[in-house]
Design a protein around this motif. Structure first.
Motif, short mmCIF file in Angstrom:
data_model
loop_
_atom_site.label_atom_id
_atom_site.label_comp_id
_atom_site.label_asym_id
_atom_site.label_seq_id
_atom_site.Cartn_x
_atom_site.Cartn_y
_atom_site.Cartn_z
N PHE A 142 -0.38 2.19 0.69
CA PHE A 142 0.33 0.95 -0.11
C PHE A 142 -0.78 0.05 -0.43
CE2 PHE A 142 2.33 -3.19 0.40
CZ PHE A 142 3.27 -3.27 -0.66
N GLU A 143 -1.81 -0.22 0.55
CA GLU A 143 -2.68 -1.24 0.27
C GLU A 143 -3.84 -0.80 -0.90
OE1 GLU A 143 -4.70 -1.68 4.11
OE2 GLU A 143 -3.16 -2.99 4.84
N GLU A 144 -4.08 0.47 -1.01
CA GLU A 144 -4.89 1.05 -2.16
C GLU A 144 -4.04 0.72 -3.24
OE1 GLU A 144 -6.02 4.96 -1.76
OE2 GLU A 144 -7.03 4.47 0.47
N LEU A 145 -2.79 1.08 -3.34
CA LEU A 145 -1.99 0.76 -4.75
C LEU A 145 -2.19 -0.29 -5.12
CD1 LEU A 145 0.24 2.52 -6.64
CD2 LEU A 145 1.80 1.25 -5.08
N THR A 146 -1.82 -1.40 -4.31
CA THR A 146 -1.57 -2.67 -4.62
C THR A 146 -2.96 -3.35 -4.91
OG1 THR A 146 -1.50 -3.43 -2.40
CG2 THR A 146 0.67 -3.15 -3.54
N GLU A 147 -3.97 -2.72 -4.55
CA GLU A 147 -5.27 -3.19 -4.88
C GLU A 147 -5.42 -2.90 -6.13
OE1 GLU A 147 -8.08 -2.41 -1.99
OE2 GLU A 147 -7.17 -3.41 -0.30
N LYS A 148 -5.41 -1.58 -6.33
CA LYS A 148 -5.56 -1.06 -7.75
C LYS A 148 -4.79 -1.85 -9.12
CE LYS A 148 -6.65 3.41 -6.29
NZ LYS A 148 -6.48 4.92 -6.23
N LEU A 149 -3.52 -2.03 -8.72
CA LEU A 149 -2.69 -2.50 -9.79
C LEU A 149 -3.16 -4.06 -9.70
CD1 LEU A 149 0.59 -1.18 -8.88
CD2 LEU A 149 -0.78 -0.72 -10.82
N ALA A 150 -3.41 -4.58 -8.79
CA ALA A 150 -3.89 -6.23 -8.73
C ALA A 150 -5.21 -6.25 -9.78
CB ALA A 150 -4.25 -6.63 -7.13
N MET A 151 -6.23 -5.18 -9.58
CA MET A 151 -7.33 -5.30 -10.18
C MET A 151 -7.08 -5.06 -11.72
SD MET A 151 -10.28 -3.32 -8.18
CE MET A 151 -10.26 -1.71 -8.96
N LEU A 152 -6.05 -4.67 -12.05
CA LEU A 152 -5.49 -4.32 -13.33
C LEU A 152 -4.76 -5.57 -14.03
CD1 LEU A 152 -4.53 -0.57 -13.49
CD2 LEU A 152 -6.63 -1.68 -14.54
N GLY A 153 -4.40 -6.35 -12.95
CA GLY A 153 -3.46 -7.97 -13.37
C GLY A 153 -2.07 -7.39 -13.41
N ILE A 154 -1.63 -6.35 -12.68
CA ILE A 154 -0.39 -5.90 -12.49
C ILE A 154 0.08 -6.26 -11.31
CG2 ILE A 154 1.31 -4.09 -12.77
CD1 ILE A 154 -0.69 -2.39 -14.60
N PRO A 155 1.10 -7.39 -11.28
CA PRO A 155 1.86 -7.82 -9.95
C PRO A 155 2.76 -6.48 -9.39
CG PRO A 155 2.76 -8.92 -11.66
CD PRO A 155 1.78 -8.37 -12.30
N VAL A 156 3.11 -6.29 -8.24
CA VAL A 156 3.93 -5.42 -7.75
C VAL A 156 5.17 -6.09 -7.20
CG1 VAL A 156 4.29 -3.76 -5.84
CG2 VAL A 156 1.89 -3.67 -7.20
N PHE A 157 6.23 -5.69 -7.23
CA PHE A 157 7.32 -6.32 -6.60
C PHE A 157 8.21 -5.00 -5.69
CE2 PHE A 157 11.96 -7.33 -6.35
CZ PHE A 157 11.80 -8.37 -5.76
N VAL A 158 8.57 -5.28 -4.81
CA VAL A 158 9.22 -4.27 -4.05
C VAL A 158 10.72 -4.63 -3.87
CG1 VAL A 158 9.43 -2.80 -1.91
CG2 VAL A 158 7.18 -3.40 -2.69
N ASP A 159 11.82 -3.56 -4.48
CA ASP A 159 13.10 -3.94 -4.35
C ASP A 159 13.38 -3.35 -3.15
OD1 ASP A 159 15.82 -3.67 -4.53
OD2 ASP A 159 15.85 -3.16 -6.64
N ARG A 160 14.07 -3.91 -2.16
CA ARG A 160 14.30 -3.44 -0.88
C ARG A 160 15.86 -3.72 -0.72
NH1 ARG A 160 10.42 -6.07 3.58
NH2 ARG A 160 11.32 -4.18 4.64
#
Length: 195
Positions: free
Chosen positions: A143-161
């Motif tokens: 999860f941390e790797e995924l969010t870091e990669k997307l953050a570097m691309l300027g893509i915010p992550v939202f988790v629908d729980r």
């Protein structure tokens, strides 16, 4: 913490370290699952989907599957891989400006009873099914790797729980979040009130 920023508004420097910044409009969304796509379909938001986490043959939302034309480079909606194998190049090509995931992406501690059941299930599972076999530490790292990669691309992550809610009304309340993200609060409030 999330900060939803209206179009043409400057974000003060440094805020991105304290919260996830979502700049409007979020008109190029990556939707990880059919569950998210069905929520977006219900709210008439499918035109905002630019990439998905399943191939067209596996997509149950026909409007999106038709736009994918599996294997074509000029498809309206791109296949951008799954959580464990995201195709970052496809996200960039599709100009994705928001990534929506289900709560399954989050690491969880299971009770000992559930852990025992899971151990029995794991013995029966094919070794290729990594979602069932990851430890909490591995899932956290993923999860941390995924969010870091997307953050570097300027893509915010939202988790629908929403799937974790215990009541149907609790699940329905999550559509209000989509209302804020996509600027359709009036519709989502009406749907929630009706529910």
């Amino acid at each position: 913490k999330y900060l939803i920023v209206p179009e043409d508004v400057e974000v003060p420097v440094g805020l991105e370290q304290d919260m996830i910044i979502v700049k409007k409009p979020v008109d190029h969304t990556y939707a990880e699952s059919d569950e998210i796509l069905n929520t977006m379909k219900d709210l008439d938001l499918l035109d905002n989907v630019a990439a998905v986490g399943m191939k067209s043959k596996d997509c149950t939302v026909s409007e999106i599957a038709d736009k994918m034309k599996d294997g074509e480079k000029n498809a309206e909606v791109a296949y951008a891989g799954t959580v464990d194998k995201l195709k970052l190049k496809n996200l960039v090509k599709s100009e994705v400006n928001l990534a929506l995931f289900t709560g399954d992406i989050l690491p969880r501690e299971d009770s000992e009873e559930n852990a025992a059941k899971d151990t029995d299930k794991k013995a029966d599972k094919d070794s290729k099914d990594t979602k069932e076999t990851l430890t909490v530490e591995e899932k956290t790292e993923q999860f941390e790797e995924l969010t870091e990669k997307l953050a570097m691309l300027g893509i915010p992550v939202f988790v629908d729980r929403s799937s974790e809610e215990k009541t149907e009304l609790g699940k329905q309340e999550w559509i209000k979040v989509y209302g804020v993200l996509y600027g359709c609060e009036e519709l989502t409030n009406e749907k929630f009130d009706a529910a």
